[in-house]
Design a protein around this motif. Structure first.
Motif, PDB file in Angstrom:
ATOM      1  N   LEU A   7      39.390  33.324  39.208  1.00 23.56           N
ATOM      2  CA  LEU A   7      39.052  33.852  37.893  1.00 23.56           C
ATOM      3  C   LEU A   7      37.670  34.500  37.893  1.00 23.56           C
ATOM      4  CD1 LEU A   7      40.498  30.985  35.701  1.00 23.56           C
ATOM      5  CD2 LEU A   7      41.151  33.392  35.535  1.00 23.56           C
ATOM      6  N   ALA A   8      36.721  33.899  38.617  1.00 19.60           N
ATOM      7  CA  ALA A   8      35.389  34.510  38.742  1.00 19.60           C
ATOM      8  C   ALA A   8      35.495  35.883  39.400  1.00 19.60           C
ATOM      9  CB  ALA A   8      34.469  33.599  39.545  1.00 19.60           C
ATOM     10  N   GLU A   9      36.311  35.972  40.441  1.00 22.81           N
ATOM     11  CA  GLU A   9      36.504  37.249  41.123  1.00 22.81           C
ATOM     12  C   GLU A   9      37.133  38.277  40.181  1.00 22.81           C
ATOM     13  OE1 GLU A   9      38.886  36.315  44.485  1.00 22.81           O
ATOM     14  OE2 GLU A   9      37.363  35.066  45.464  1.00 22.81           O
ATOM     15  N   MET A  10      38.149  37.858  39.431  1.00 24.75           N
ATOM     16  CA  MET A  10      38.849  38.772  38.531  1.00 24.75           C
ATOM     17  C   MET A  10      37.920  39.267  37.411  1.00 24.75           C
ATOM     18  SD  MET A  10      42.483  36.715  38.352  1.00 24.75           S
ATOM     19  CE  MET A  10      43.328  37.879  37.303  1.00 24.75           C
ATOM     20  N   ARG A  11      37.106  38.374  36.848  1.00 20.38           N
ATOM     21  CA  ARG A  11      36.185  38.765  35.783  1.00 20.38           C
ATOM     22  C   ARG A  11      35.116  39.721  36.310  1.00 20.38           C
ATOM     23  NH1 ARG A  11      36.840  39.729  31.372  1.00 20.38           N
ATOM     24  NH2 ARG A  11      38.808  40.294  32.324  1.00 20.38           N
ATOM     25  N   GLU A  12      34.658  39.484  37.541  1.00 16.99           N
ATOM     26  CA  GLU A  12      33.655  40.370  38.138  1.00 16.99           C
ATOM     27  C   GLU A  12      34.245  41.764  38.349  1.00 16.99           C
ATOM     28  OE1 GLU A  12      29.767  41.147  39.842  1.00 16.99           O
ATOM     29  OE2 GLU A  12      30.594  39.615  38.504  1.00 16.99           O
ATOM     30  N   GLU A  13      35.480  41.804  38.827  1.00 17.72           N
ATOM     31  CA  GLU A  13      36.142  43.093  39.026  1.00 17.72           C
ATOM     32  C   GLU A  13      36.323  43.831  37.704  1.00 17.72           C
ATOM     33  OE1 GLU A  13      39.762  42.212  40.997  1.00 17.72           O
ATOM     34  OE2 GLU A  13      38.811  41.589  42.868  1.00 17.72           O
ATOM     35  N   ALA A  14      36.499  43.063  36.610  1.00 14.76           N
ATOM     36  CA  ALA A  14      36.673  43.679  35.291  1.00 14.76           C
ATOM     37  C   ALA A  14      35.344  44.085  34.662  1.00 14.76           C
ATOM     38  CB  ALA A  14      37.417  42.720  34.369  1.00 14.76           C
ATOM     39  N   GLY A  15      34.230  43.760  35.319  1.00 13.34           N
ATOM     40  CA  GLY A  15      32.915  44.123  34.803  1.00 13.34           C
ATOM     41  C   GLY A  15      32.302  43.127  33.850  1.00 13.34           C
ATOM     42  N   ASP A  16      32.963  41.967  33.663  1.00 16.31           N
ATOM     43  CA  ASP A  16      32.446  40.924  32.782  1.00 16.31           C
ATOM     44  C   ASP A  16      31.608  39.968  33.625  1.00 16.31           C
ATOM     45  OD1 ASP A  16      31.905  38.948  30.973  1.00 16.31           O
ATOM     46  OD2 ASP A  16      33.949  38.789  30.202  1.00 16.31           O
ATOM     47  N   HIS A  17      30.361  40.340  33.901  1.00 21.07           N
ATOM     48  CA  HIS A  17      29.529  39.588  34.833  1.00 21.07           C
ATOM     49  C   HIS A  17      29.144  38.213  34.285  1.00 21.07           C
ATOM     50  CE1 HIS A  17      29.499  43.282  36.982  1.00 21.07           C
ATOM     51  NE2 HIS A  17      28.729  43.912  36.105  1.00 21.07           N
ATOM     52  N   GLU A  66      30.869  36.197  32.161  1.00 20.29           N
ATOM     53  CA  GLU A  66      31.980  35.245  32.265  1.00 20.29           C
ATOM     54  C   GLU A  66      32.309  34.939  33.718  1.00 20.29           C
ATOM     55  OE1 GLU A  66      36.333  34.389  30.198  1.00 20.29           O
ATOM     56  OE2 GLU A  66      35.214  36.225  29.730  1.00 20.29           O
ATOM     57  N   ALA A  67      32.127  35.922  34.597  1.00 22.90           N
ATOM     58  CA  ALA A  67      32.353  35.681  36.026  1.00 22.90           C
ATOM     59  C   ALA A  67      31.434  34.570  36.520  1.00 22.90           C
ATOM     60  CB  ALA A  67      32.116  36.964  36.827  1.00 22.90           C
ATOM     61  N   GLU A  68      30.174  34.618  36.096  1.00 23.96           N
ATOM     62  CA  GLU A  68      29.240  33.573  36.509  1.00 23.96           C
ATOM     63  C   GLU A  68      29.594  32.225  35.886  1.00 23.96           C
ATOM     64  OE1 GLU A  68      25.073  34.294  36.542  1.00 23.96           O
ATOM     65  OE2 GLU A  68      25.291  36.425  37.022  1.00 23.96           O
ATOM     66  N   GLU A  69      30.125  32.244  34.669  1.00 19.89           N
ATOM     67  CA  GLU A  69      30.531  30.984  34.045  1.00 19.89           C
ATOM     68  C   GLU A  69      31.639  30.312  34.857  1.00 19.89           C
ATOM     69  OE1 GLU A  69      31.601  31.894  30.051  1.00 19.89           O
ATOM     70  OE2 GLU A  69      29.527  32.183  29.369  1.00 19.89           O
ATOM     71  N   TYR A  70      32.610  31.102  35.313  1.00 25.17           N
ATOM     72  CA  TYR A  70      33.666  30.539  36.155  1.00 25.17           C
ATOM     73  C   TYR A  70      33.094  30.040  37.480  1.00 25.17           C
ATOM     74  CZ  TYR A  70      37.541  32.091  33.178  1.00 25.17           C
ATOM     75  OH  TYR A  70      38.425  32.251  32.138  1.00 25.17           O
ATOM     76  N   ALA A  71      32.157  30.799  38.039  1.00 28.54           N
ATOM     77  CA  ALA A  71      31.546  30.384  39.303  1.00 28.54           C
ATOM     78  C   ALA A  71      30.799  29.066  39.132  1.00 28.54           C
ATOM     79  CB  ALA A  71      30.606  31.469  39.821  1.00 28.54           C
ATOM     80  N   HIS A  72      30.118  28.900  37.992  1.00 26.15           N
ATOM     81  CA  HIS A  72      29.424  27.644  37.713  1.00 26.15           C
ATOM     82  C   HIS A  72      30.419  26.487  37.592  1.00 26.15           C
ATOM     83  CE1 HIS A  72      25.092  28.267  37.212  1.00 26.15           C
ATOM     84  NE2 HIS A  72      25.368  29.485  36.799  1.00 26.15           N
TER      85      HIS A  72
END
Length: 475
Positions: free
Chosen positions: A382-392, A394-400
């Protein structure tokens, strides 16, 4: 008082009580914490009563000397969460304390701060439990001198609250006061994974007689560019019958394109029946089309104890070889034994299928469900998918969230992705979060590609080892 009903509560819960407790912990976080923290003692009620106050005593110290007690406790928390299981020497804890204090606190420390710090840490909370307690003599009466143990409740609390915190340099240096080989191995592993290569090397050298340690030292020597020392360590390990260092060095040779040099080292390790060496030689022969030789080496690797992911790969390779030679029945047996593959690969394949068929939103909903069910790899995806979508954000929130579950893959992915996009500040910040959580890969990659500096200088510049340490960690 006359209307009160008195219930006698046992000092310790028995097996039947604990079984009943496990049926309730999923619905009550306090019970879950108490269950984990009191597993060894069975003192669930006491833990529930004193646990939150114990955390408050630790996290919010009182009095002028309270911060020194907190620093002592934090050193104990870090030791336990990084794998130290034996009772903690007081000398180790006091030597580690300076790094947990501010400059002002260190400058104003009274001459007897150690006594006051230990007294604060050993103060009973609610007359039930203290952060640090004495260790009973294993056979006789009284306590073992010079050692203490950390309260189970704080072990549980610390594993969560300090998951992403790296211990200070004083902590690693204090390891000189530890003597238990298993504890030293655990700490050296933790130092290596967190990029404290100098301290990892110093600790490993104290336990170099343990099988596998010389291989780890070989890897570090190669990592910092000391190839002569790496080869000497590898052959030293082989003299003791341990081929793992030779394998580590051979893998390094393969990375640099020196297949002949790698094959020579693999053969030396194979003579010691090292399964990874036999596997590597099998792969070399398979790549050259020499399937009969490859099959023999693969079978030897299995007999030598090959396990895990590589065992699955070998079984699939043997299935292919058997199929090519017309042995269909044997090929099918190997395929059945190979199993279904790797969870992460399956999930990523499912992600691709979902996105092609139902779009990214449908795929994200699916993986949110997996994450809610406790699948931590789904959080990374999900972090990867959010990063690809440009939502940096939320991507970090998933990574956390993935990091809190022990997976640093999300931070690593985001760090390298940001670096490739030119955002080096964000990349280094995320890479350091991964390093603090125990994964050095992203930060090392940033150091490796940053310039033409020698490896060890880059390691120091990126903070992957102790500041001010000599360029040669083998002193």
């Amino acid at each position: 008082m006359e209307q009160a009903t008195v219930h006698d509560v046992p000092d310790r819960f028995g097996a039947a009580d604990l079984t009943a407790l496990t049926e309730q912990i999923n619905h009550d976080t306090s019970l879950a914490t108490a269950h984990v923290a009191s597993r060894a003692t069975g003192m669930v009620t006491q833990t529930l009563a004193a646990g939150p106050d114990l955390v408050d005593h630790y996290e919010h110290p009182t009095g002028l000397l309270g911060p020194y007690g907190k620093a002592l406790i934090t050193a104990a928390v870090d030791a336990r969460r990084l794998g130290v299981t034996a009772p903690l020497p007081s000398d180790f804890l006091t030597a580690a304390v300076p790094g947990y204090l501010t400059d002002t606190q260190r400058a104003n420390a009274p001459h007897d701060w150690e006594t006051h710090a230990l007294a604060y840490a050993c103060t009973p909370v609610r007359h039930v439990v203290s952060a640090l307690s004495l260790v009973p003599h294993p056979t006789g009466m009284g306590a073992r001198p010079g050692v203490v143990q950390l309260a189970d409740y704080l072990v549980y609390h610390g594993n969560n609250s300090r998951r992403l915190n790296a211990p200070p340099e004083s902590f690693w240096a204090a390891a000189r006061h530890l003597t238990n080989a298993a504890d030293l191995h655990a700490l050296a592993d933790a130092a290596r994974l967190r990029g404290r290569l100098f301290h990892a090397t110093s600790i490993y050298l104290r336990i170099s007689e343990i099988p596998g340690v010389l291989a780890l030292l070989t890897g570090i020597a190669h990592q910092v560019g000391d190839e002569v020392r790496a080869e000497n360590l590898a052959h030293q390990a082989a003299e003791f019958g341990d081929g793992s260092a030779l394998v580590a060095l051979a893998e390094a040779r393969m990375e640099t394109g020196d297949q002949n040099g790698a094959e020579t080292l693999y053969r030396q390790a194979a003579d010691l029946s090292h399964p990874d060496a036999l596997l590597a030689l099998g792969n070399i022969h398979s790549g050259a089309g020499e399937h009969i030789a490859a099959e023999g080496l693969y079978r030897q690797a299995i007999d030598a104890g090959l396990t895990g992911v590589e065992l699955t790969k070998v079984r699939r390779a043997l299935a292919d070889i058997c199929e090519q030679s017309g042995r269909q029945s044997e090929a099918e047996q190997w395929r059945r034994r190979a199993g279904s593959g790797f969870q992460s690969f399956q999930l990523r394949a499912l992600s691709d299928i979902q996105q092609r068929s139902g779009g990214k939103e449908a795929a994200e909903r699916t993986f949110e469900k997996y994450a809610a069910d406790g699948d931590h790899i789904a959080l990374v995806i999900l972090a990867e998918m959010r990063e690809e979508a440009g939502d940096h954000i939320e991507a970090e929130e998933y990574a956390h969230r993935a990091a809190e579950a022990g997976l640093m893959d999300g931070f690593n992915y985001l760090a390298i992705t940001r670096a490739n996009a030119g955002d080096l500040v964000s990349a280094e910040r995320l890479a350091r979060l991964a390093t603090d959580g125990g994964s050095i890969w992203a930060l090392w990659e940033l150091a490796r590609v940053s310039s033409d500096e020698p490896s060890w200088e880059k390691v120091i510049r990126y903070g992957l080892t102790a500041d001010g340490c000599p360029a040669d960690p083998w002193w």
